[in-house]
Scaffold this motif. Structure first.
Motif, mmCIF file in Angstrom:
data_model
loop_
_atom_site.group_PDB
_atom_site.id
_atom_site.type_symbol
_atom_site.label_atom_id
_atom_site.label_comp_id
_atom_site.label_asym_id
_atom_site.label_seq_id
_atom_site.Cartn_x
_atom_site.Cartn_y
_atom_site.Cartn_z
ATOM 1 N N VAL A 23 64.668 -10.264 8.015
ATOM 2 C CA VAL A 23 63.935 -9.335 8.874
ATOM 3 C C VAL A 23 62.761 -8.820 8.032
ATOM 4 N N SER A 24 61.539 -8.969 8.539
ATOM 5 C CA SER A 24 60.350 -8.609 7.753
ATOM 6 C C SER A 24 59.804 -7.246 8.145
ATOM 7 N N THR A 25 59.415 -6.491 7.133
ATOM 8 C CA THR A 25 58.840 -5.160 7.333
ATOM 9 C C THR A 25 57.480 -5.084 6.646
ATOM 10 N N ALA A 27 51.140 -7.254 13.770
ATOM 11 C CA ALA A 27 51.954 -7.302 14.996
ATOM 12 C C ALA A 27 51.541 -8.486 15.873
ATOM 13 N N ARG A 66 52.887 -11.638 14.689
ATOM 14 C CA ARG A 66 54.361 -11.589 14.603
ATOM 15 C C ARG A 66 54.862 -11.802 13.174
ATOM 16 N N GLY A 81 54.163 -2.111 18.457
ATOM 17 C CA GLY A 81 55.478 -2.719 18.675
ATOM 18 C C GLY A 81 56.309 -2.865 17.413
ATOM 19 N N LEU A 82 55.881 -2.246 16.306
ATOM 20 C CA LEU A 82 56.645 -2.314 15.056
ATOM 21 C C LEU A 82 57.523 -1.065 14.939
ATOM 22 N N ALA A 141 55.858 -9.300 11.213
ATOM 23 C CA ALA A 141 56.871 -8.290 10.866
ATOM 24 C C ALA A 141 57.392 -7.669 12.148
ATOM 25 N N THR A 142 58.578 -7.057 12.054
ATOM 26 C CA THR A 142 59.117 -6.340 13.222
ATOM 27 C C THR A 142 59.217 -4.834 12.960
ATOM 28 N N CYS A 143 59.057 -4.431 11.681
ATOM 29 C CA CYS A 143 59.135 -3.012 11.337
ATOM 30 C C CYS A 143 57.905 -2.622 10.519
ATOM 31 N N CYS A 144 57.609 -1.314 10.525
ATOM 32 C CA CYS A 144 56.493 -0.766 9.746
ATOM 33 C C CYS A 144 57.023 0.403 8.923
ATOM 34 N N GLU A 166 66.610 -7.681 4.708
ATOM 35 C CA GLU A 166 65.331 -7.119 5.132
ATOM 36 C C GLU A 166 64.374 -7.226 3.959
#
Ligand SMILES: [Zn+2]
Length: 425
Positions: free
Chosen positions: A170-172, A203, A206, A236-237, A208-211, A139
Motif C-alpha cells: 500500500v503506497s503513501t 492521485a 494512481r 481521493g488520498l 498512492a492511496t494515502c497522503c 505500507e
C-alpha cells in the motif's frame, strides 16, 4: 483449487467484534481456502464433510495468525545512517542530528542520487526478508525525494514491487516529510506546490492511496498540515499523520479534525487529542522501535485503548530512527514498552493495521470471504510467541492462498499426526 490446513493448535481470527484484546481464537482449528480466498475457519472437529476428503496440509501444532501487516514503513531510501546511531548513542538528540545536516536530509540526498533500479532491487531484498517474518502487506511511504522526479521514482518502485511480490504493498505519498533544503527560505512555496501540483498528479496517476504529513517543529506546522491533508482528501488520498512524536503539537487533534485514517507515533498526544481520535474513529499507530532507538518516553497505549482508540503496531522501518523491519520485534516491544498484552499487539498488527491503511474489508482477519493471508508460527499461543522472542518464529507465510515462505526443515522437526507437509506450489 481448495486447500485445507489442519492440526492448528490455536488460530487467532482477529475479527472486528469486541475490543483490542479479542482475538476470537479457535483451539484445535482448521482453515480452508480456495485460490486467494478463505472459505471456512473453525474447530477441526467441525470441518464440513465436503472438505474432509481433500488432502490436507499438516500445521503440526503451530499457531496460525492473519498475515501480519506493517502499516508504517519508509521502505525505499538510498544509503544508510549508521553514523547517526553512533551520535545518538553519545547523546545527540533527533533535532541535533537534523540541524547538523543529518537525519531526513541526508537520506534525501542519497535517495535523489540512487537510480530507480537500485532502489527497486534494494527494496525487493528487504521484502524477501520481511515475508519470512509472517508479513503479508507492507505500507510504503515516499518522502525521501521531496521533489517530483524522486518522489515519483519511489512511488514507481512501490508500484513495481506491488506487481512483483512477494508481499502486498500500500503506497503513501509523504512529500510533506520535511521542507526540502532548497525551499528552506520559502516554505510556503513548497506547500503550495504540493497542494496545487504534486498531490493532484500523484492521485491522477494512481501512485498512492494515502497522503501523510509529518507535523513537528522541524517539519510542518498544524496549519500547513491541515491544508495539505485537505488537498489530499479532495484528490481521493486518505489522510494520515506523523503526530506528536517529539513533543506535543496538536497532531492528534488535527487527525480527528480531518478524519485521518491514522495518527502515528503519538508519544506526546494530549488527553483531549486522544478523546477526539476516539470520537472520530482514528486509528493510533504506535512505533515502538522508533521509541526505543530515540530513547523516548513510551506511547500511552493503555490510555488510548481505555479511551476506545484502536491501537495498531508497526515498525516505522527507516534508515534513521528505526532501522529494522522486524514487525514481531516491534510487537514484543509494544508489550514491554507500552504495556500492551500480546493479544492486543497481535490485533494491532493485523486487523487494526489493516484499518490504518484502508484495507480492512479484504485483509487483517481470518474469516470466510477474506484474503487467504496467514502466517504459521512455531509457538503454542500468541502469548508464548511474543514472550519467547527469537530471530524468526514464522515457519510459513501464505499470501492470497500461495505459499511465499516455508521453512520446511524446521516444520519437519515438529510432531505430526494429520496429513502431508505444505510445499511450495
Ligand atoms: Zn515514519
Amino acid at each position: 483449487m481448495i486447500s485445507v490446513l489442519r492440526n492448528i493448535s490455536s488460530l487467532a481470527r482477529c475479527c472486528e467484534a469486541g475490543g483490542q484484546s479479542d482475538l476470537h481464537a479457535v483451539a484445535r482449528a482448521a482453515l480452508v481456502w480456495e485460490g486467494p480466498t478463505i472459505r471456512w475457519v473453525g474447530a477441526e472437529a467441525e470441518l464440513p464433510a465436503e472438505y474432509r476428503a481433500i488432502t490436507s496440509f499438516d500445521a503440526r501444532g503451530c499457531l496460525v495468525v492473519p498475515g501480519l501487516i506493517d502499516c508504517h514503513t519508509h521502505l525505499g531510501f538510498g544509503g544508510w545512517r549508521s553514523n547517526e546511531f553512533v551520535q545518538r548513542s553519545l547523546g545527540w538528540s533527533y533535532h541535533d542530528i537534523q540541524f547538523a545536516g543529518g537525519g531526513i536530509h541526508a537520506s534525501v540526498a542519497a535517495t535523489r542520487a540512487a537510480t530507480e533500479e537500485e532502489l527497486f532491487t534494494r527494496s525487493e531484498n528487504f521484502l524477501r526478508e520481511i515475508v519470512r517474518l509472517g508479513v503479508s502487506t507492507v505500507e510504503c511511504k515516499s518522502g525521501y525525494g521531496l521533489n517530483d522526479p524522486t518522489e515519483q521514482k519511489l512511488l514507481r518502485v512501490y508500484a513495481r514491487l506491488a506487481a512483483a511480490g512477494p508481499v502486498k504493498i500500500v503506497s503513501t505519498f509523504l512529500g510533506a516529510h520535511v521542507i526540502p533544503i532548497e525551499y528552506r527560505d520559502r516554505r510556503s512555496e513548497y506547500v503550495d506546490l504540493l497542494i496545487d501540483e504534486t498531490i493532484p498528479a500523484v492521485a491522477r496517476d494512481r501512485l498512492a492511496t494515502c497522503c501523510d504529513v509529518f507535523v513537528d517543529a522541524a517539519a510542518f506546522t498544524i496549519d500547513e498540515a491541515r491544508r495539505i491533508l485537505r488537498a489530499g482528501s479532495r484528490a481521493g488520498l486518505a489522510p494520515k499523520m506523523h503526530a506528536d512524536q517529539l513533543s506535543w503539537g496538536g497532531g492528534a487533534e488535527l487527525a480527528a479534525e480531518v478524519k485521518a485514517i491514522s495518527a502515528d507515533h503519538l508519544e506526546y498526544a494530549s488527553d483531549a487529542g486522544i478523546a477526539a481520535m476516539s470520537a472520530r474513529g482514528v486509528v493510533a499507530v504506535t512505533l515502538p522501535l522508533a521509541t526505543l532507538y530515540l530513547r523516548q518516553r513510551s506511547v500511552p497505549a493503555r490510555k488510548l485503548i481505555d479511551a476506545g482508540v484502536a491501537v495498531a503496531v508497526a515498525t516505522d522501518f527507516n534508515p534513521g530512527s528505526a532501522p529494522s523491519y522486524h514487525l514481531p520485534l516491534a510487537m514484543t516491544l509494544a508489550c514491554v514498552l507500552q504495556s500492551m498484552s500480546p493479544a492486543e499487539a497481535v490485533k494491532g498488527a493485523t486487523l487494526y493495521a489493516a484499518r490504518a491503511i484502508g484495507i480492512e474489508a479484504r485483509a487483517g482477519s481470518l474469516e470466510s470471504g477474506k484474503a487467504a493471508d496467514f502466517a504459521m508460527i512455531d509457538a503454542p499461543s500468541v502469548e508464548h510467541w511474543l514472550y519467547h522472542f527469537r530471530p524468526n518464529a514464522c515457519l510459513m507465510t501464505v499470501i492470497d492462498g500461495s505459499i511465499r515462505w516455508l521453512d520446511s526443515e524446521r516444520l519437519e522437526t515438529r510432531m505430526s499426526d494429520q496429513g502431508t507437509l505444505p510445499t511450495f506450489t
